[in-house]
Design a protein around this motif. Structure first.
Motif, PDB file in Angstrom:
ATOM      1  N   CYS A  13      50.241  63.657  66.478  1.00 39.04           N
ATOM      2  CA  CYS A  13      50.777  62.933  65.318  1.00 39.04           C
ATOM      3  C   CYS A  13      49.769  61.924  64.783  1.00 39.04           C
ATOM      4  O   CYS A  13      49.707  61.684  63.572  1.00 39.04           O
ATOM      5  N   VAL A  14      48.977  61.338  65.671  1.00 40.51           N
ATOM      6  CA  VAL A  14      47.903  60.438  65.220  1.00 40.51           C
ATOM      7  C   VAL A  14      46.927  61.208  64.333  1.00 40.51           C
ATOM      8  O   VAL A  14      46.520  60.724  63.275  1.00 40.51           O
ATOM      9  N   LEU A  15      46.570  62.414  64.763  1.00 43.83           N
ATOM     10  CA  LEU A  15      45.675  63.232  63.940  1.00 43.83           C
ATOM     11  C   LEU A  15      46.315  63.542  62.590  1.00 43.83           C
ATOM     12  O   LEU A  15      45.660  63.407  61.539  1.00 43.83           O
ATOM     13  N   ILE A  16      47.569  63.920  62.596  1.00 40.83           N
ATOM     14  CA  ILE A  16      48.256  64.212  61.330  1.00 40.83           C
ATOM     15  C   ILE A  16      48.288  62.976  60.446  1.00 40.83           C
ATOM     16  O   ILE A  16      48.015  63.054  59.243  1.00 40.83           O
ATOM     17  N   ALA A  17      48.598  61.820  61.027  1.00 35.83           N
ATOM     18  CA  ALA A  17      48.628  60.577  60.250  1.00 35.83           C
ATOM     19  C   ALA A  17      47.260  60.266  59.648  1.00 35.83           C
ATOM     20  O   ALA A  17      47.165  59.767  58.529  1.00 35.83           O
ATOM     21  N   ALA A  18      46.207  60.573  60.398  1.00 36.54           N
ATOM     22  CA  ALA A  18      44.853  60.327  59.897  1.00 36.54           C
ATOM     23  C   ALA A  18      44.511  61.264  58.740  1.00 36.54           C
ATOM     24  O   ALA A  18      43.648  60.936  57.918  1.00 36.54           O
ATOM     25  N   LEU A  19      45.173  62.408  58.663  1.00 37.27           N
ATOM     26  CA  LEU A  19      44.920  63.367  57.590  1.00 37.27           C
ATOM     27  C   LEU A  19      45.818  63.158  56.368  1.00 37.27           C
ATOM     28  O   LEU A  19      45.519  63.673  55.291  1.00 37.27           O
ATOM     29  N   LEU A  20      46.893  62.408  56.512  1.00 32.58           N
ATOM     30  CA  LEU A  20      47.801  62.179  55.386  1.00 32.58           C
ATOM     31  C   LEU A  20      47.126  61.545  54.173  1.00 32.58           C
ATOM     32  O   LEU A  20      47.477  61.904  53.039  1.00 32.58           O
ATOM     33  N   PRO A  21      46.177  60.623  54.346  1.00 29.96           N
ATOM     34  CA  PRO A  21      45.509  60.104  53.146  1.00 29.96           C
ATOM     35  C   PRO A  21      44.808  61.200  52.331  1.00 29.96           C
ATOM     36  O   PRO A  21      44.713  61.099  51.102  1.00 29.96           O
ATOM     37  N   LEU A  22      44.342  62.243  53.003  1.00 28.43           N
ATOM     38  CA  LEU A  22      43.706  63.352  52.278  1.00 28.43           C
ATOM     39  C   LEU A  22      44.723  64.102  51.427  1.00 28.43           C
ATOM     40  O   LEU A  22      44.394  64.574  50.331  1.00 28.43           O
ATOM     41  N   VAL A  23      45.950  64.207  51.924  1.00 26.27           N
ATOM     42  CA  VAL A  23      47.016  64.818  51.124  1.00 26.27           C
ATOM     43  C   VAL A  23      47.232  64.001  49.859  1.00 26.27           C
ATOM     44  O   VAL A  23      47.306  64.543  48.753  1.00 26.27           O
ATOM     45  N   CYS A  24      47.305  62.687  50.023  1.00 25.06           N
ATOM     46  CA  CYS A  24      47.498  61.798  48.875  1.00 25.06           C
ATOM     47  C   CYS A  24      46.330  61.891  47.897  1.00 25.06           C
ATOM     48  O   CYS A  24      46.535  61.925  46.677  1.00 25.06           O
ATOM     49  N   ALA A  25      45.114  61.928  48.424  1.00 26.15           N
ATOM     50  CA  ALA A  25      43.934  62.018  47.563  1.00 26.15           C
ATOM     51  C   ALA A  25      43.952  63.303  46.760  1.00 26.15           C
ATOM     52  O   ALA A  25      43.617  63.318  45.565  1.00 26.15           O
TER      53      ALA A  25
END
Length: 138
Positions: A13-25
Motif C-alpha cells: 500500500c505504501v508503494l501504491i500511495a507513492a504512485l497515486l500522485p502519478l495518477v493525479c498528474a
C-alpha cells in the motif's frame, strides 16, 4: 538466528500511495496531450508553468497531486512505526487498504469538484492514518 521478513500488504500500500500522485498528474495533463504547446497543449519544457495556467478539472487534479504528495510521509511513517511496534499485521493491512481506498475516492471527488464530500473523505483518511500509527501502541 535471523528473523524471516516479508513484504506485507501494508508495504504494498505504501508503494501504491507513492504512485497515486502519478495518477493525479496524468489526470491533470491528459487534456493537453496531442496538441502543440503553442496551441495550449501540454508543455513538457515548462510543466509547472503549464499546470499553473490550467483551470477546472485539470487544476483540481494538479491540486489533488500536491495533496497526495503531502499525505505520503505521514502514511509511510505510520506504516513503518506500526510494524516496528509489532502491531497486528491484519489490522495494519486492513487500515492501509482503507487509506488507499479513501485516497482514491478523495482524488475522484477532488477532480469532480465535490468539495464537501472531498473534505469529509480527507478527514476519514487522516483518521485511518492516525489509527495505523497507534495500532501498535501498548
Amino acid at each position: 538466528m535471523p528473523t524471516t521478513t516479508h513484504f506485507t500488504l501494508a508495504y504494498w500500500c505504501v508503494l501504491i500511495a507513492a504512485l497515486l500522485p502519478l495518477v493525479c498528474a496524468t489526470l491533470a495533463k491528459k487534456g493537453g496531450f496531442g496538441r502543440a504547446p503553442q496551441a495550449g497543449g501540454y508543455d513538457n519544457h515548462a510543466p509547472r508553468e503549464w499546470l499553473a495556467r490550467q483551470q477546472g478539472a485539470a487544476a483540481r487534479a494538479n491540486a489533488a497531486q500536491a495533496n497526495t504528495f503531502e499525505a505520503l510521509p505521514f502514511f509511510i511513517g505510520a506504516v513503518i512505526i506500526a510494524h516496528q511496534l509489532g502491531a497486528r499485521q491484519g489490522l495494519v493491512d486492513a487500515l492501509a487498504l482503507a487509506f488507499i481506498a479513501l485516497r482514491l475516492v478523495y482524488i475522484w471527488l477532488y477532480v469532480a469538484d465535490k468539495a464537501m464530500a472531498r473534505s469529509a473523505v480527507w478527514t476519514l483518511a487522516l483518521a485511518v492514518n492516525i489509527a495505523i500509527l497507534f495500532s501498535g501502541y501498548r
